[in-house]
Write a protein that holds these residues in place. Structure first.
Motif, PDB file in Angstrom:
ATOM      1  N   THR A   3       0.845  -1.187   0.000  1.00 28.72           N
ATOM      2  CA  THR A   3       0.000   0.000   0.000  1.00 28.72           C
ATOM      3  C   THR A   3       0.880   1.237   0.000  1.00 28.72           C
ATOM      4  OG1 THR A   3      -1.775  -1.131   1.196  1.00 28.72           O
ATOM      5  CG2 THR A   3      -1.765   1.273   1.267  1.00 28.72           C
ATOM      6  N   ARG A   4       0.784   2.024  -1.063  1.00 29.55           N
ATOM      7  CA  ARG A   4       1.566   3.254  -1.157  1.00 29.55           C
ATOM      8  C   ARG A   4       0.806   4.385  -0.480  1.00 29.55           C
ATOM      9  NH1 ARG A   4       3.017   5.632  -6.035  1.00 29.55           N
ATOM     10  NH2 ARG A   4       4.716   6.517  -4.809  1.00 29.55           N
ATOM     11  N   VAL A   5       1.551   5.322   0.125  1.00 25.90           N
ATOM     12  CA  VAL A   5       0.968   6.498   0.766  1.00 25.90           C
ATOM     13  C   VAL A   5       1.549   7.741   0.115  1.00 25.90           C
ATOM     14  CG1 VAL A   5       0.629   7.754   2.916  1.00 25.90           C
ATOM     15  CG2 VAL A   5       0.725   5.256   2.948  1.00 25.90           C
ATOM     16  N   LEU A   6       0.671   8.607  -0.374  1.00 23.73           N
ATOM     17  CA  LEU A   6       1.088   9.891  -0.929  1.00 23.73           C
ATOM     18  C   LEU A   6       0.546  10.992  -0.034  1.00 23.73           C
ATOM     19  CD1 LEU A   6       0.346   9.337  -4.742  1.00 23.73           C
ATOM     20  CD2 LEU A   6       2.520   9.023  -3.535  1.00 23.73           C
ATOM     21  N   THR A   7       1.442  11.785   0.549  1.00 23.29           N
ATOM     22  CA  THR A   7       1.017  12.907   1.379  1.00 23.29           C
ATOM     23  C   THR A   7       0.727  14.097   0.469  1.00 23.29           C
ATOM     24  OG1 THR A   7       2.355  12.112   3.228  1.00 23.29           O
ATOM     25  CG2 THR A   7       1.650  14.415   3.286  1.00 23.29           C
ATOM     26  N   VAL A   8      -0.481  14.641   0.595  1.00 23.83           N
ATOM     27  CA  VAL A   8      -0.964  15.649  -0.342  1.00 23.83           C
ATOM     28  C   VAL A   8      -1.506  16.843   0.437  1.00 23.83           C
ATOM     29  CG1 VAL A   8      -2.572  16.086  -2.239  1.00 23.83           C
ATOM     30  CG2 VAL A   8      -1.613  13.797  -1.935  1.00 23.83           C
ATOM     31  N   ASP A   9      -1.180  18.034  -0.020  1.00 25.39           N
ATOM     32  CA  ASP A   9      -1.780  19.246   0.541  1.00 25.39           C
ATOM     33  C   ASP A   9      -3.258  19.248   0.142  1.00 25.39           C
ATOM     34  OD1 ASP A   9      -2.750  21.809   1.041  1.00 25.39           O
ATOM     35  OD2 ASP A   9      -0.953  22.823   0.314  1.00 25.39           O
ATOM     36  N   PRO A  10      -4.173  19.178   1.105  1.00 23.48           N
ATOM     37  CA  PRO A  10      -5.586  19.055   0.729  1.00 23.48           C
ATOM     38  C   PRO A  10      -6.133  20.269   0.004  1.00 23.48           C
ATOM     39  CG  PRO A  10      -5.359  19.392   3.105  1.00 23.48           C
ATOM     40  CD  PRO A  10      -3.989  19.150   2.571  1.00 23.48           C
ATOM     41  N   GLU A  11      -5.597  21.434   0.281  1.00 23.30           N
ATOM     42  CA  GLU A  11      -6.083  22.647  -0.369  1.00 23.30           C
ATOM     43  C   GLU A  11      -5.491  22.839  -1.762  1.00 23.30           C
ATOM     44  OE1 GLU A  11      -8.449  24.512   0.758  1.00 23.30           O
ATOM     45  OE2 GLU A  11      -8.640  23.487   2.686  1.00 23.30           O
ATOM     46  N   HIS A  12      -4.273  22.341  -1.952  1.00 17.36           N
ATOM     47  CA  HIS A  12      -3.595  22.498  -3.250  1.00 17.36           C
ATOM     48  C   HIS A  12      -2.956  21.158  -3.622  1.00 17.36           C
ATOM     49  CE1 HIS A  12      -4.191  26.816  -2.829  1.00 17.36           C
ATOM     50  NE2 HIS A  12      -3.687  26.720  -1.609  1.00 17.36           N
ATOM     51  N   PRO A  13      -3.786  20.174  -3.972  1.00 16.37           N
ATOM     52  CA  PRO A  13      -3.245  18.829  -4.226  1.00 16.37           C
ATOM     53  C   PRO A  13      -2.333  18.782  -5.437  1.00 16.37           C
ATOM     54  CG  PRO A  13      -5.610  18.934  -4.721  1.00 16.37           C
ATOM     55  CD  PRO A  13      -5.254  20.215  -4.058  1.00 16.37           C
ATOM     56  N   ASP A  14      -1.283  17.988  -5.306  1.00 14.92           N
ATOM     57  CA  ASP A  14      -0.297  17.810  -6.362  1.00 14.92           C
ATOM     58  C   ASP A  14      -0.955  17.130  -7.561  1.00 14.92           C
ATOM     59  OD1 ASP A  14       1.866  17.234  -7.938  1.00 14.92           O
ATOM     60  OD2 ASP A  14       2.765  15.785  -6.558  1.00 14.92           O
ATOM     61  N   PRO A  15      -0.939  17.742  -8.747  1.00 19.46           N
ATOM     62  CA  PRO A  15      -1.552  17.112  -9.925  1.00 19.46           C
ATOM     63  C   PRO A  15      -1.001  15.724 -10.230  1.00 19.46           C
ATOM     64  CG  PRO A  15      -1.070  19.415 -10.369  1.00 19.46           C
ATOM     65  CD  PRO A  15      -0.440  19.092  -9.049  1.00 19.46           C
ATOM     66  N   ALA A  16       0.292  15.509  -9.960  1.00 17.82           N
ATOM     67  CA  ALA A  16       0.883  14.192 -10.233  1.00 17.82           C
ATOM     68  C   ALA A  16       0.287  13.133  -9.313  1.00 17.82           C
ATOM     69  CB  ALA A  16       2.400  14.253 -10.065  1.00 17.82           C
ATOM     70  N   ALA A  17       0.069  13.479  -8.037  1.00 16.76           N
ATOM     71  CA  ALA A  17      -0.544  12.536  -7.100  1.00 16.76           C
ATOM     72  C   ALA A  17      -1.983  12.226  -7.506  1.00 16.76           C
ATOM     73  CB  ALA A  17      -0.496  13.095  -5.681  1.00 16.76           C
ATOM     74  N   LEU A  18      -2.716  13.264  -7.927  1.00 17.11           N
ATOM     75  CA  LEU A  18      -4.086  13.055  -8.377  1.00 17.11           C
ATOM     76  C   LEU A  18      -4.124  12.163  -9.616  1.00 17.11           C
ATOM     77  CD1 LEU A  18      -5.525  16.664  -7.982  1.00 17.11           C
ATOM     78  CD2 LEU A  18      -6.004  14.688  -6.523  1.00 17.11           C
ATOM     79  N   ALA A  19      -3.205  12.392 -10.538  1.00 15.21           N
ATOM     80  CA  ALA A  19      -3.166  11.589 -11.759  1.00 15.21           C
ATOM     81  C   ALA A  19      -2.857  10.128 -11.438  1.00 15.21           C
ATOM     82  CB  ALA A  19      -2.120  12.156 -12.727  1.00 15.21           C
ATOM     83  N   GLU A  20      -1.947   9.905 -10.484  1.00 14.00           N
ATOM     84  CA  GLU A  20      -1.617   8.531 -10.106  1.00 14.00           C
ATOM     85  C   GLU A  20      -2.822   7.843  -9.464  1.00 14.00           C
ATOM     86  OE1 GLU A  20       1.501   6.046  -7.251  1.00 14.00           O
ATOM     87  OE2 GLU A  20       1.977   8.103  -7.871  1.00 14.00           O
ATOM     88  N   ALA A  21      -3.508   8.557  -8.552  1.00  8.64           N
ATOM     89  CA  ALA A  21      -4.672   7.972  -7.896  1.00  8.64           C
ATOM     90  C   ALA A  21      -5.790   7.700  -8.895  1.00  8.64           C
ATOM     91  CB  ALA A  21      -5.161   8.902  -6.788  1.00  8.64           C
TER      92      ALA A  21
END
Length: 350
Positions: A3-21
């Motif tokens: 299980t991978r964990v990506l820490t993301v700023d909830p107000e300004h989420p990283d586009p790369a993290a969103l694309a991966e999810a």
């Protein structure tokens, strides 16, 4: 699986993290993400196999439906049929937000999301990270709470990993959830709107829009057929046994003190969930989790599931907690505590 964990700023989420999810979801995988209520465990709501993976990962019984989460009101027409005008009115008033609507299911929606029934539960979350993820994947996402079945819901990424590490693909860590209890579930399939589960949107506010709305939560056995999420009696439960005390404040405190002494005499470890005002009465009890000021239902809601998990980590045998009133958000607190206690209620009197 890992299980991978990506820490993301909830107000300004990283586009790369969103694309991966989003890619994981489109491929049929499972992604945990924060909403304003609790963390959800997401899968493509239009993919029956992906939804089945949610049930397997959570060890969730097949008779407990899953809420579909959407980013745009227009997606409601993909998921539901014969949508009443009241649904559009409520969506305009409370979406995005902590309100789930139970409607008649559209034919294209897999029946597994509704435990084989002819309904579908839908909401549009308000959490910025949840909204960004839903927009990135551009699909309805089925997402119950991101915990193993009957455990207290997850309000942090750490809670998700406590239950589901190695069982899901990805966790988006956007910090703690701001409300801390699940959405209100409102059934619109009958002659009048009925709240089946009180939650983040208050009954009083719903009645301000639809005055005929009533509250009728159901407390069903594990093998009971449910037409909406969160109706089973055993739910949100820690490993420890929970006793819920109701009645007057002083009478409840006295009965809790008496029960604490009795259980300690039997050699059992006792944990207490307390309002800040109650702590002085239990100064000699080692395992105490303070929920917040008695009248601050919002603070108590944010702390509730973390406090139940914390007492489990401390190895207590029994948890004692009292009723905090049932007006406003208190209705949701009573509901969660009653389910955590599996119906074990002690009436302390006035």
């Amino acid at each position: 699986m890992e299980t991978r964990v990506l820490t993301v700023d909830p107000e300004h989420p990283d586009p790369a993290a969103l694309a991966e999810a989003a890619a994981v979801l489109r491929a049929g995988g499972l992604v945990a993400f924060p909403t304003e209520t609790v963390y959800g465990l997401g899968a493509n709501a239009m993919d029956a196999d992906a939804l089945a993976r949610i049930y397997a990962a959570k060890r969730r019984p097949a008779n407990d439906p899953i809420i579909a989460h959407i980013a745009r009101v227009e997606q409601l027409d993909e998921l539901a049929r014969e949508i009443p005008a009241s649904a559009r009115t409520l969506a305009g008033a409370f979406w995005p937000g902590a309100l789930t609507l139970v409607l008649k299911r559209a034919p294209a929606v897999p029946e597994v999301i509704a435990a084989g029934r002819d309904t579908v539960a839908v909401r549009m979350p308000a959490h910025p990270l949840a909204r960004a993820l839903l927009q990135a994947v551009n699909l309805p996402v089925g997402a119950p709470s991101a915990n193993t079945f009957t455990r207290p819901s997850a309000t942090t990424a750490a809670h998700v990993l406590e239950d589901l590490d190695g069982r899901i693909d990805l966790v988006l860590d956007g910090g703690p959830t701001p409300i801390g209890v699940e959405s209100t579930v409102l059934d619109l399939t009958g002659p009048a709107p009925v709240v089946l589960r009180p939650g983040g949107v208050l009954l009083e506010d719903l009645q301000g829009v639809l005055p005929e709305t009533t509250l009728a939560p159901r407390y069903l056995a594990e093998d009971g057929a449910t037409d909406a999420p969160g109706q089973l009696l055993k739910h949100y439960s820690p490993r420890a046994r929970v006793l819920l005390f109701t009645g007057g404040r002083e009478a409840s405190r006295a009965r809790m003190q008496e029960e604490t002494r009795r259980l300690a005499a039997e050699g059992l470890a006792v944990g207490l969930l307390l309002a800040a005002e109650d702590t002085a009465a239990f100064a000699d009890t080692a395992a105490i989790e303070v929920l917040g000021a008695e009248g601050d239902h919002a603070a108590i809601s944010r702390r509730l599931f973390e406090a139940l998990r914390a007492l489990d980590r401390r190895g207590v045998d029994t948890i004692l907690v009292r009723d905090f009133g049932r007006a406003g958000l208190g209705a949701a607190l009573w509901d969660r505590l009653l389910r955590a206690a599996e119906g074990r209620v002690v009436d302390a009197g006035a």
